[in-house]
Write a protein that holds these residues in place. Structure first.
Motif, PDB file in Angstrom:
ATOM      1  N   ARG A  30       0.814  -1.210   0.000  1.00  0.00           N
ATOM      2  CA  ARG A  30       0.000   0.000   0.000  1.00  0.00           C
ATOM      3  C   ARG A  30       0.852   1.266   0.000  1.00  0.00           C
ATOM      4  N   GLU A  31       1.869   1.333   0.838  1.00  0.00           N
ATOM      5  CA  GLU A  31       2.659   2.560   0.944  1.00  0.00           C
ATOM      6  C   GLU A  31       3.432   2.875  -0.335  1.00  0.00           C
ATOM      7  N   PRO A  32       4.195   1.919  -0.904  1.00  0.00           N
ATOM      8  CA  PRO A  32       4.889   2.252  -2.156  1.00  0.00           C
ATOM      9  C   PRO A  32       3.920   2.528  -3.307  1.00  0.00           C
ATOM     10  N   LEU A  33       2.810   1.809  -3.357  1.00  0.00           N
ATOM     11  CA  LEU A  33       1.853   2.041  -4.437  1.00  0.00           C
ATOM     12  C   LEU A  33       1.227   3.423  -4.329  1.00  0.00           C
ATOM     13  N   ALA A  34       1.003   3.891  -3.126  1.00  0.00           N
ATOM     14  CA  ALA A  34       0.392   5.205  -2.930  1.00  0.00           C
ATOM     15  C   ALA A  34       1.290   6.315  -3.474  1.00  0.00           C
ATOM     16  N   GLN A  35       2.582   6.042  -3.576  1.00  0.00           N
ATOM     17  CA  GLN A  35       3.514   7.043  -4.101  1.00  0.00           C
ATOM     18  C   GLN A  35       3.462   7.152  -5.621  1.00  0.00           C
ATOM     19  N   LEU A  36       2.876   6.148  -6.265  1.00  0.00           N
ATOM     20  CA  LEU A  36       2.750   6.182  -7.728  1.00  0.00           C
ATOM     21  C   LEU A  36       1.493   6.951  -8.109  1.00  0.00           C
ATOM     22  N   PRO A  37       1.560   7.700  -9.203  1.00  0.00           N
ATOM     23  CA  PRO A  37       0.337   8.365  -9.684  1.00  0.00           C
ATOM     24  C   PRO A  37      -0.711   7.312 -10.069  1.00  0.00           C
ATOM     25  N   ALA A  38      -1.971   7.693 -10.023  1.00  0.00           N
ATOM     26  CA  ALA A  38      -3.065   6.766 -10.323  1.00  0.00           C
ATOM     27  C   ALA A  38      -2.892   6.122 -11.693  1.00  0.00           C
ATOM     28  N   GLU A  39      -2.429   6.877 -12.673  1.00  0.00           N
ATOM     29  CA  GLU A  39      -2.248   6.328 -14.023  1.00  0.00           C
ATOM     30  C   GLU A  39      -1.208   5.197 -14.018  1.00  0.00           C
ATOM     31  N   GLU A  40      -0.111   5.357 -13.285  1.00  0.00           N
ATOM     32  CA  GLU A  40       0.909   4.314 -13.221  1.00  0.00           C
ATOM     33  C   GLU A  40       0.387   3.089 -12.468  1.00  0.00           C
ATOM     34  N   ARG A  41      -0.406   3.303 -11.411  1.00  0.00           N
ATOM     35  CA  ARG A  41      -1.006   2.163 -10.692  1.00  0.00           C
ATOM     36  C   ARG A  41      -1.938   1.393 -11.620  1.00  0.00           C
ATOM     37  N   ALA A  42      -2.696   2.104 -12.449  1.00  0.00           N
ATOM     38  CA  ALA A  42      -3.606   1.448 -13.390  1.00  0.00           C
ATOM     39  C   ALA A  42      -2.820   0.645 -14.430  1.00  0.00           C
ATOM     40  N   VAL A  43      -1.730   1.194 -14.917  1.00  0.00           N
ATOM     41  CA  VAL A  43      -0.891   0.473 -15.890  1.00  0.00           C
ATOM     42  C   VAL A  43      -0.320  -0.785 -15.235  1.00  0.00           C
ATOM     43  N   LEU A  44       0.181  -0.655 -14.018  1.00  0.00           N
ATOM     44  CA  LEU A  44       0.730  -1.809 -13.311  1.00  0.00           C
ATOM     45  C   LEU A  44      -0.346  -2.871 -13.113  1.00  0.00           C
ATOM     46  N   ARG A  45      -1.526  -2.454 -12.681  1.00  0.00           N
ATOM     47  CA  ARG A  45      -2.638  -3.389 -12.501  1.00  0.00           C
ATOM     48  C   ARG A  45      -2.950  -4.125 -13.796  1.00  0.00           C
ATOM     49  N   ASP A  46      -3.029  -3.383 -14.895  1.00  0.00           N
ATOM     50  CA  ASP A  46      -3.368  -4.002 -16.174  1.00  0.00           C
ATOM     51  C   ASP A  46      -2.267  -4.944 -16.652  1.00  0.00           C
ATOM     52  N   LEU A  47      -1.011  -4.594 -16.435  1.00  0.00           N
ATOM     53  CA  LEU A  47       0.090  -5.481 -16.815  1.00  0.00           C
ATOM     54  C   LEU A  47       0.057  -6.773 -15.995  1.00  0.00           C
ATOM     55  N   LEU A  48      -0.202  -6.648 -14.698  1.00  0.00           N
ATOM     56  CA  LEU A  48      -0.284  -7.847 -13.856  1.00  0.00           C
ATOM     57  C   LEU A  48      -1.456  -8.730 -14.287  1.00  0.00           C
ATOM     58  N   LYS A  49      -2.584  -8.112 -14.603  1.00  0.00           N
ATOM     59  CA  LYS A  49      -3.734  -8.892 -15.084  1.00  0.00           C
ATOM     60  C   LYS A  49      -3.387  -9.618 -16.384  1.00  0.00           C
ATOM     61  N   ARG A  50      -2.698  -8.938 -17.305  1.00  0.00           N
ATOM     62  CA  ARG A  50      -2.300  -9.589 -18.563  1.00  0.00           C
ATOM     63  C   ARG A  50      -1.384 -10.766 -18.291  1.00  0.00           C
ATOM     64  N   MET A  51      -0.461 -10.617 -17.353  1.00  0.00           N
ATOM     65  CA  MET A  51       0.438 -11.718 -17.003  1.00  0.00           C
ATOM     66  C   MET A  51      -0.343 -12.911 -16.473  1.00  0.00           C
ATOM     67  N   LEU A  52      -1.454 -12.642 -15.792  1.00  0.00           N
ATOM     68  CA  LEU A  52      -2.281 -13.702 -15.209  1.00  0.00           C
ATOM     69  C   LEU A  52      -3.359 -14.186 -16.176  1.00  0.00           C
ATOM     70  N   GLY A  53      -3.415 -13.608 -17.371  1.00  0.00           N
ATOM     71  CA  GLY A  53      -4.406 -14.029 -18.341  1.00  0.00           C
ATOM     72  C   GLY A  53      -5.794 -13.511 -18.071  1.00  0.00           C
ATOM     73  N   VAL A  54      -5.879 -12.388 -17.354  1.00  0.00           N
ATOM     74  CA  VAL A  54      -7.160 -11.769 -17.013  1.00  0.00           C
ATOM     75  C   VAL A  54      -7.318 -10.506 -17.851  1.00  0.00           C
ATOM     76  N   GLU A  55      -8.551 -10.257 -18.271  1.00  0.00           N
ATOM     77  CA  GLU A  55      -8.815  -9.054 -19.073  1.00  0.00           C
ATOM     78  C   GLU A  55      -8.490  -7.798 -18.273  1.00  0.00           C
ATOM     79  N   PRO A  56      -7.769  -6.841 -18.865  1.00  0.00           N
ATOM     80  CA  PRO A  56      -7.529  -5.569 -18.175  1.00  0.00           C
ATOM     81  C   PRO A  56      -8.837  -4.836 -17.914  1.00  0.00           C
ATOM     82  N   THR A  57      -8.829  -4.012 -16.891  1.00  0.00           N
ATOM     83  CA  THR A  57      -9.998  -3.214 -16.536  1.00  0.00           C
ATOM     84  C   THR A  57     -10.170  -2.116 -17.580  1.00  0.00           C
ATOM     85  N   PRO A  58     -11.393  -1.953 -18.125  1.00  0.00           N
ATOM     86  CA  PRO A  58     -11.619  -0.871 -19.099  1.00  0.00           C
ATOM     87  C   PRO A  58     -11.397   0.480 -18.438  1.00  0.00           C
ATOM     88  N   ARG A  59     -10.864   1.397 -19.214  1.00  0.00           N
ATOM     89  CA  ARG A  59     -10.611   2.752 -18.683  1.00  0.00           C
ATOM     90  C   ARG A  59     -11.671   3.702 -19.121  1.00  0.00           C
TER      91      ARG A  59
END
Length: 149
Positions: free
Chosen positions: A120-149
């Motif tokens: 939570r603490e390191p993620l809070a330091q990232l801008p929301a856009e970077e957190r969303a990109v990270l989330r979508d990349l992790l979902k792609r790695m797991l074979g899950v559809e990225p969240t629509p923006r």
């Protein structure tokens, strides 16, 4: 670029894999520490957290944890003895018992989640856009559809 077993991963891929491993190791270490503060084992905390989402039969819990149903039975027995979970009949098949969190179990899960600061603490330091990109990349790695923006 995808790698196969016959080709060596490039240095960047190796570095990313090592970083993911380090993040996972730190997360599990903090999770075990947080669980211990609530007098739970890591496995008990994971089961309790899983059950906070929905009541589940033992077999589904075992599949989620990648263990034998007999191991789950022991974990549920200990959580039930502490009043954190209860067994109830499955409304769709009364022969099947579901494990479900009690109010105290849900409260414990909430306190457990609140005590996990590592990500939570390191993620809070990232801008929301970077957190969303990270989330979508992790979902792609797991074979899950990225969240629509």
């Amino acid at each position: 670029m995808a790698t196969t077993r016959s080709t060596r991963p490039d240095p960047l891929t190796l570095e990313v894999v090592e970083l993911i491993g380090a993040v996972v190791a730190r997360y599990y270490a903090e999770y075990e520490e947080a669980a211990a503060k609530h007098a739970l084992t890591g496995a008990q905390a994971r089961v309790l957290s899983l059950l906070s989402l929905e009541p589940l039969p033992m077999r589904r819990i075992a599949r989620s944890l990648k263990c034998e149903p007999s191991n789950v039975t022991g974990i549920i027995d200990r959580l039930e003895a502490r009043g954190l979970v209860e067994r109830r009949p499955d409304p769709n098949d009364r022969r099947v018992k579901l494990a479900a969190t009690t109010e105290e179990g849900r409260s414990t899960v909430s306190r457990l989640r609140e005590s996990l600061d590592f990500a939570r603490e390191p993620l809070a330091q990232l801008p929301a856009e970077e957190r969303a990109v990270l989330r979508d990349l992790l979902k792609r790695m797991l074979g899950v559809e990225p969240t629509p923006r």
